[in-house]
Design a protein around this motif. Structure first.
Motif, PDB file in Angstrom:
ATOM      1  N   TYR A 191       0.854  -1.178   0.000  1.00 46.43           N
ATOM      2  CA  TYR A 191       0.000   0.000   0.000  1.00 46.43           C
ATOM      3  C   TYR A 191       0.897   1.236   0.000  1.00 46.43           C
ATOM      4  O   TYR A 191       1.756   1.384   0.873  1.00 46.43           O
ATOM      5  CB  TYR A 191      -0.910   0.005   1.234  1.00 46.43           C
ATOM      6  N   TRP A 192       0.721   2.095  -0.995  1.00 51.28           N
ATOM      7  CA  TRP A 192       1.496   3.342  -1.097  1.00 51.28           C
ATOM      8  C   TRP A 192       0.542   4.521  -0.965  1.00 51.28           C
ATOM      9  O   TRP A 192      -0.455   4.603  -1.674  1.00 51.28           O
ATOM     10  CB  TRP A 192       2.198   3.451  -2.460  1.00 51.28           C
ATOM     11  N   GLU A 193       0.890   5.439  -0.068  1.00 55.01           N
ATOM     12  CA  GLU A 193       0.026   6.609   0.159  1.00 55.01           C
ATOM     13  C   GLU A 193       0.838   7.896   0.022  1.00 55.01           C
ATOM     14  O   GLU A 193       1.855   8.078   0.693  1.00 55.01           O
ATOM     15  CB  GLU A 193      -0.596   6.517   1.570  1.00 55.01           C
ATOM     16  N   VAL A 194       0.367   8.765  -0.866  1.00 59.85           N
ATOM     17  CA  VAL A 194       0.943  10.112  -0.972  1.00 59.85           C
ATOM     18  C   VAL A 194       0.053  11.030  -0.142  1.00 59.85           C
ATOM     19  O   VAL A 194      -1.172  10.959  -0.241  1.00 59.85           O
ATOM     20  CB  VAL A 194       0.970  10.581  -2.446  1.00 59.85           C
ATOM     21  N   HIS A 195       0.638  11.871   0.682  1.00 62.59           N
ATOM     22  CA  HIS A 195      -0.158  12.708   1.589  1.00 62.59           C
ATOM     23  C   HIS A 195       0.596  14.002   1.834  1.00 62.59           C
ATOM     24  O   HIS A 195       1.824  14.017   1.811  1.00 62.59           O
ATOM     25  CB  HIS A 195      -0.358  11.945   2.913  1.00 62.59           C
ATOM     26  N   ILE A 196      -0.140  15.072   2.088  1.00 55.78           N
ATOM     27  CA  ILE A 196       0.551  16.295   2.509  1.00 55.78           C
ATOM     28  C   ILE A 196       1.133  16.062   3.905  1.00 55.78           C
ATOM     29  O   ILE A 196       0.586  15.304   4.691  1.00 55.78           O
ATOM     30  CB  ILE A 196      -0.381  17.529   2.504  1.00 55.78           C
ATOM     31  N   GLU A 197       2.259  16.731   4.168  1.00 60.19           N
ATOM     32  CA  GLU A 197       2.946  16.479   5.451  1.00 60.19           C
ATOM     33  C   GLU A 197       2.116  16.906   6.649  1.00 60.19           C
ATOM     34  O   GLU A 197       2.163  16.281   7.701  1.00 60.19           O
ATOM     35  CB  GLU A 197       4.293  17.222   5.470  1.00 60.19           C
ATOM     36  N   GLN A 198       1.366  17.980   6.523  1.00 60.38           N
ATOM     37  CA  GLN A 198       0.558  18.531   7.625  1.00 60.38           C
ATOM     38  C   GLN A 198       1.425  19.039   8.765  1.00 60.38           C
ATOM     39  O   GLN A 198       0.967  19.135   9.901  1.00 60.38           O
ATOM     40  CB  GLN A 198      -0.431  17.499   8.183  1.00 60.38           C
ATOM     41  N   GLY A 199       2.685  19.311   8.490  1.00 63.50           N
ATOM     42  CA  GLY A 199       3.598  19.824   9.502  1.00 63.50           C
ATOM     43  C   GLY A 199       4.652  20.680   8.815  1.00 63.50           C
ATOM     44  O   GLY A 199       4.662  20.798   7.578  1.00 63.50           O
ATOM     45  N   PRO A 200       5.559  21.277   9.579  1.00 60.47           N
ATOM     46  CA  PRO A 200       6.476  22.269   9.024  1.00 60.47           C
ATOM     47  C   PRO A 200       7.865  21.755   8.641  1.00 60.47           C
ATOM     48  O   PRO A 200       8.723  22.543   8.243  1.00 60.47           O
ATOM     49  CB  PRO A 200       6.607  23.257  10.188  1.00 60.47           C
ATOM     50  N   VAL A 201       8.121  20.447   8.767  1.00 64.57           N
ATOM     51  CA  VAL A 201       9.504  19.952   8.663  1.00 64.57           C
ATOM     52  C   VAL A 201      10.089  20.122   7.253  1.00 64.57           C
ATOM     53  O   VAL A 201      11.182  20.653   7.079  1.00 64.57           O
ATOM     54  CB  VAL A 201       9.589  18.471   9.110  1.00 64.57           C
ATOM     55  N   LEU A 202       9.350  19.680   6.230  1.00 61.81           N
ATOM     56  CA  LEU A 202       9.896  19.761   4.861  1.00 61.81           C
ATOM     57  C   LEU A 202      10.106  21.213   4.446  1.00 61.81           C
ATOM     58  O   LEU A 202      11.131  21.572   3.859  1.00 61.81           O
ATOM     59  CB  LEU A 202       8.976  19.042   3.867  1.00 61.81           C
TER      60      LEU A 202
END
Ligand SMILES: [Zn+2]
Length: 422
Positions: A191-202
């Motif tokens: 199972y591969w999931e692309v998702h927004i990080e929802q945090g500030p790290v990147l």
């Protein structure tokens, strides 16, 4: 960095479709798409049409997840599942979950246009209840697919007293058949999931994408601190047993403990209830919520022990007492090492090694967490501008979406090559 026009174009379509799904909302002034609602039905219908246009056969499973399947070189080959969720929190952003589903549809669309088949089938899923907005549940869609449907969920009620059983029935699903949404591990290779990080790290590291190493396990508790309520005017400072002042010291101790452990450890007190709660009364009782997370369950439990030691010391000093109630515990889930390497290599290959592959843990829960019980899982994070999510201002950079499509296609190709050899 140059991204091929085909991916730029696909990204534009993904973003345009995010806008179209955002319009399917129960709120006049924001986005809300909860489980088993007319809005979910509309979203399923729209996504179902896009799945069909991308060359897939589609179906709705027994709990309301929408699926598409693109056959591999051989019919009925095991499938790599790509996807995320289509439900939202109230006043949600446009991309949380949705982007991962639409991104997956684009990848299959491209393969279909080029008439290409891989050694495995690809299935795209739009999960129905990741956020748990309506019934206070979470991950009903993905847990059911992983074979963990629970009959006691049928009695859960929404704010209007409608049970999940009734809601399923109204949606056109049979509450007695929910367990059949479960898939067999022989049919699924990952199972591969692309998702927004929802945090500030990147964003802080100026990187568009990141490879997720695992999803932190969370433990939630309530800490009750008890002292003695009293008149704020007549009780001298040295004779007080102020539960709220003690709780304040505890909150700072919790923050310090998490910082001392470092790494990916996070500990949060998000709620404080003080009783009796009047301006002229010393608080006699306080309940603090505590949420502790780490990708390492052992470390997380050590943090809780350390917090307990600090609480013991603080209450002893102040003549207070305390007790714990543990309300929630979810183990950490690690992403598959081979998949992580495929994603990292794909980032390097796509960007001609101009971009470092950033490996990062996910502090938030995702469908991949539930799917890990069925098959190896992997996640690719897309940078979240400002780290904002679960909010109307949630955003993505179009260029990042194009890059994620290009990287995922590269990852599919590399994975196909390894499975062909073996
Ligand atoms: Zn999400």
């Amino acid at each position: 960095m140059v991204i091929a026009e085909i991916y730029e174009q696909a990204a534009r379509r993904v973003l345009e479709r995010c806008e179209r799904l955002a319009a399917l909302s129960a709120l006049p002034d924001g986005i809300l798409r909860a489980y088993l609602t007319p809005e979910q039905k509309q979203a399923n219908a729209q996504v179902g049409q896009w799945l069909t246009e991308a060359g897939m056969s589609t179906w709705l499973d027994a709990v309301g997840n929408i699926w598409g399947r693109y056959e591999g070189k051989k019919e009925n080959a095991p499938a790599l599942i790509l996807g995320s969720h289509l439900d939202t929190v109230p006043y949600a952003g446009r991309y949380d979950g949705i982007l991962g589903v639409l991104n997956a549809i684009e990848l299959v669309h491209m393969l279909h246009e080029q008439g290409r088949r891989l050694p495995f089938a690809i299935e795209v899923v739009g999960f129905c209840d990741e956020e748990g907005t309506r019934f206070g549940s979470t991950l009903i869609g993905s847990k059911s697919v992983a074979g963990h449907w629970q009959d006691d969920w049928l009695a859960l009620e929404d704010d209007h007293g409608i049970t999940l059983a009734k809601a399923l029935h109204n949606f056109g699903l049979d509450p007695n058949r929910c367990a059949t949404a479960g898939r067999h591990c022989d049919e699924v290779i990952g199972y591969w999931e692309v998702h927004i990080e929802q945090g500030p790290v990147l964003e802080a590291e100026d990187l568009p994408l990141g490879v997720v190493t695992g999803i932190a396990g969370a433990r939630r508790s309530n800490i009750r601190v008890s002292g003695q309520a009293g008149h704020s005017g007549t009780t001298p400072m040295h004779l007080r047993k102020d539960a709220l002042a003690g709780a304040a010291a505890i909150i700072l101790a919790i923050e310090n403990t998490a910082k001392k452990f470092g790494g990916d450890v996070v500990a949060t007190v998000g709620q404080v209830f003080a009783r009796p709660g009047a301006v002229n009364v010393i608080a006699g009782d306080v309940i603090l919520s505590l949420d502790v997370r780490s990708q390492n369950d052992t470390v997380r439990d050590q943090v809780l022990l350390a917090i307990n030691d600090s609480v013991e010391a603080i209450v002893a000093l102040r003549g207070l007492t305390f007790s714990w109630t543990h309300t929630h515990s979810a183990p950490a889930v690690l992403c598959d090492g081979k998949f992580q390497a495929i994603f990292a290599d794909a980032i390097a290959a796509t960007t001609h090694a101009q971009l470092a592959s950033k490996f990062l843990p996910s502090g938030a829960g995702h469908d991949a967490m539930a799917m890990a019980d069925l098959c190896p899982v992997a996640m690719l994070f897309i940078r979240s501008p400002g780290g904002i999510s679960h909010h109307p201002d949630e955003g993505v950079i179009p260029q990042d979406v194009a890059l994620s499509l290009s990287v995922m296609m590269q990852a599919l190709e590399s994975y196909a090559a390894t499975t062909e050899v073996s």
